[in-house]
Write an enzyme that holds these catalytic residues in place. Structure first.
Site, PDB file in Angstrom:
ATOM      1  N   GLN A 154      -8.372   1.903  56.355  1.00 21.30           N
ATOM      2  CA  GLN A 154      -7.377   1.586  57.380  1.00 21.30           C
ATOM      3  C   GLN A 154      -6.557   2.845  57.650  1.00 21.30           C
ATOM      4  OE1 GLN A 154      -4.629  -1.108  55.645  1.00 21.30           O
ATOM      5  NE2 GLN A 154      -3.645  -1.702  57.558  1.00 21.30           N
ATOM      6  N   GLY A 155      -6.801   3.496  58.788  1.00 21.63           N
ATOM      7  CA  GLY A 155      -6.114   4.749  59.102  1.00 21.63           C
ATOM      8  C   GLY A 155      -4.893   4.493  59.971  1.00 21.63           C
ATOM      9  N   SER A 201      -6.210   4.123  51.665  1.00 19.93           N
ATOM     10  CA  SER A 201      -6.949   3.532  50.542  1.00 19.93           C
ATOM     11  C   SER A 201      -8.435   3.477  50.908  1.00 19.93           C
ATOM     12  CB  SER A 201      -6.479   2.106  50.270  1.00 19.93           C
ATOM     13  OG  SER A 201      -5.079   2.062  50.155  1.00 19.93           O
ATOM     14  N   GLU A 247      -3.321  -8.640  56.668  1.00 20.95           N
ATOM     15  CA  GLU A 247      -3.127  -7.989  55.361  1.00 20.95           C
ATOM     16  C   GLU A 247      -2.029  -8.707  54.573  1.00 20.95           C
ATOM     17  OE1 GLU A 247      -1.949  -3.868  55.669  1.00 20.95           O
ATOM     18  OE2 GLU A 247      -2.775  -3.446  53.686  1.00 20.95           O
ATOM     19  N   GLU A 254      11.744  -3.706  52.302  1.00 23.69           N
ATOM     20  CA  GLU A 254      12.837  -3.673  53.296  1.00 23.69           C
ATOM     21  C   GLU A 254      12.291  -4.051  54.680  1.00 23.69           C
ATOM     22  OE1 GLU A 254      12.207  -1.152  51.164  1.00 23.69           O
ATOM     23  OE2 GLU A 254      13.902  -1.435  49.811  1.00 23.69           O
TER      24      GLU A 254
END
Ligand SMILES: Cc1cc2nc3c(=O)[nH]c(=O)nc-3n(C[C@H](O)[C@H](O)[C@H](O)COP(=O)(O)OP(=O)(O)OC[C@H]3O[C@@H](n4cnc5c(N)ncnc54)[C@H](O)[C@@H]3O)c2cc1C
Length: 395
Positions: A127-128, A162, A245, A378
């Site tokens: 995932q870029g 990743s 995700e 956050e």
């Protein structure tokens, strides 16, 4: 919500149990503590086996190789996988977030081309999204793609990718309109990681491994047919991926959490605190019970997230609740492990007397990243405040 199994759900569970009884690898224990780089081919083979019998992505529609599983069936799937301590699947980003995004936004041709190989783990996806100056504020990203005939020419840099080291394909968010407002000029490209001009550099983490990477793009040519969704509508496509995700991860993590808490309860009976087994210490007992209860809450929250996806077809901002909950809970469980194990908890794999081949020292360090990856705590609180509670924006 009625949590009793219907005859159809019982049938689903029994079929899965029968399949696992025959197909679950017996040697996972010997592999599970090895570095991911070593165990990756093993996890790939396991996913392939699951996919051959339609078990790799049960919630996906049947036409795409899933089982069109209901919310309850999906929950049953992950519970059964946790019960037998099954190995995880190799292509976790492909199955959990990128595959569903391609199913939602892809052309028929893209679905035909990519989905089967995501399922079989023949092609691993990364995932870029994040860049050195665009993490929480993803829409500020600068990697640019310029149309040149029937190709886009991509230049820029991604970071924290990743599976970049093993990725065959990347869901890449790029800026295609530099003058439009920042959320409007983005496009998602499906990029072959073997394209000339793609350079992957490992980033070493405090755990000692290099799970994620920097990726540099220098004049990389990407066919215009590899745009996912519409040109300059990449923000909506990327947000869908992030929601998948945040909403879907808890289910897979339940498998790991259940194993961890079960093991910690066992260890608390062996490790001493003030001359007695830690399991007899009132503070440790309270903390173990608290974590155990919270893992159950996580499971129920996950069912709520599935329920939303089942009802609307897409995940919603409620996924942020699950994301905060699992990431902070994972840190609490690992903190408790350190309290139970004392100095032994710090021993790494390979060190004499390392408990469980060093998984607890590794886990403590790795879980620090949980409240950052897939959006920081956050940022999740901002999403919940604004989109779930209807509070005014904080920024
Ligand atoms: C283990 C791991 C795996 C990852 N894998 C991937 C991957 O595969 N692909 C990918 O693209 N990225 C990946 N990332 C990157 C991740 O998405 C970013 O690190 C994350 O979005 C935060 O961005 P940042 O690091 O730039 O921090 P920043 O955005 O610079 O944030 C710094 C601090 O400021 C706070 N902050 C920022 N904005 C606000 C705000 N509006 N309100 C309140 N506080 C705010 C943040 O919470 C944080 O504490 C991964 C990260 C980790 C740790």
């Amino acid at each position: 919500m009625d949590l009793n199994l219907t005859p159809q759900e019982t049938k689903f569970r029994d079929e899965l149990r029968a399949w696992l009884a025959t197909n679950l690898p017996k040697d996972w224990d010997a592999w599970r503590e090895k570095p991911l780089e070593e165990s990756f081919p093993y996890l790939r083979a396991w996913q392939k086996k699951l996919s051959q019998d339609g078990w790799a992505a049960v919630s996906w529609p049947k036409e795409y190789g899933g089982r069109s599983a209901t919310l309850m069936e999906s929950a049953i799937f992950w519970e059964e996988m946790a019960r037998v301590e099954a190995p995880p699947m190799a292509n976790s980003l492909g199955l959990g977030l990128i595959g569903p995004t391609i199913i939602a936004y892809g052309t028929e041709e893209q679905k035909k081309r990519f989905i089967p190989k995501i399922l079989s783990a023949e092609e691993i996806w990364c995932q870029g999204f994040s860049e050195p100056n665009a993490g929480s504020d993803l829409a500020s990203l600068q990697t640019e793609a310029r149309l040149d005939g029937d190709h886009y020419i991509v230049n820029g840099q991604k970071v924290w990718t990743s599976y970049g080291w093993v990725g065959n394909w990347c869901e890449l968010v790029v800026r295609t309109d530099p003058v439009a407002p920042k959320h409007k000029g983005l496009t998602v490209l499906l990029v072959d990681m073997k394209s000339p001009g793609v350079e992957v550099r490992p980033l070493r983490q405090m755990t000692g491994e290099s799970e994620f990477n920097e990726i540099f793009f220098r004049d990389v040519r990407v066919p215009a047919g590899n745009v996912l969704g519409k040109v300059n509508d990449g923000w909506n496509v990327a947000v869908s991926t992030l929601m998948y995700e945040r909403g879907s991860y808890g289910a897979r993590l339940h498998l790991i959490f259940t194993r961890n808490i079960t093991r910690l309860i066992e260890l608390s009976r062996k490790f001493l605190r003030n001359g007695k087994p830690a399991s007899e210490d009132p503070v440790i007992r309270q903390k173990l019970a608290q974590c155990y209860a919270e893992i159950e809450i996580m499971r129920l929250n996950q069912m709520r997230a599935f329920s939303r996806i089942t009802a609307t077809g897409v995940p919603g901002p409620e996924g942020s609740i699950q994301k905060i909950f699992w990431s902070e809970l994972n840190q609490r469980v690992q903190q408790l492990a350190q309290e139970i194990l004392g100095p032994y908890g710090q021993l790494v794999a390979g060190a004499g007397h390392a408990v469980d081949k060093g998984i607890w020292s590794y886990g403590y360090l790795r879980t620090r990243g949980n409240t950052i990856e897939a959006g920081t705590s956050e940022v999740q609180r901002n999403i919940i405040g604004h989109f779930v509670l209807g509070l005014p924006r904080s920024y």
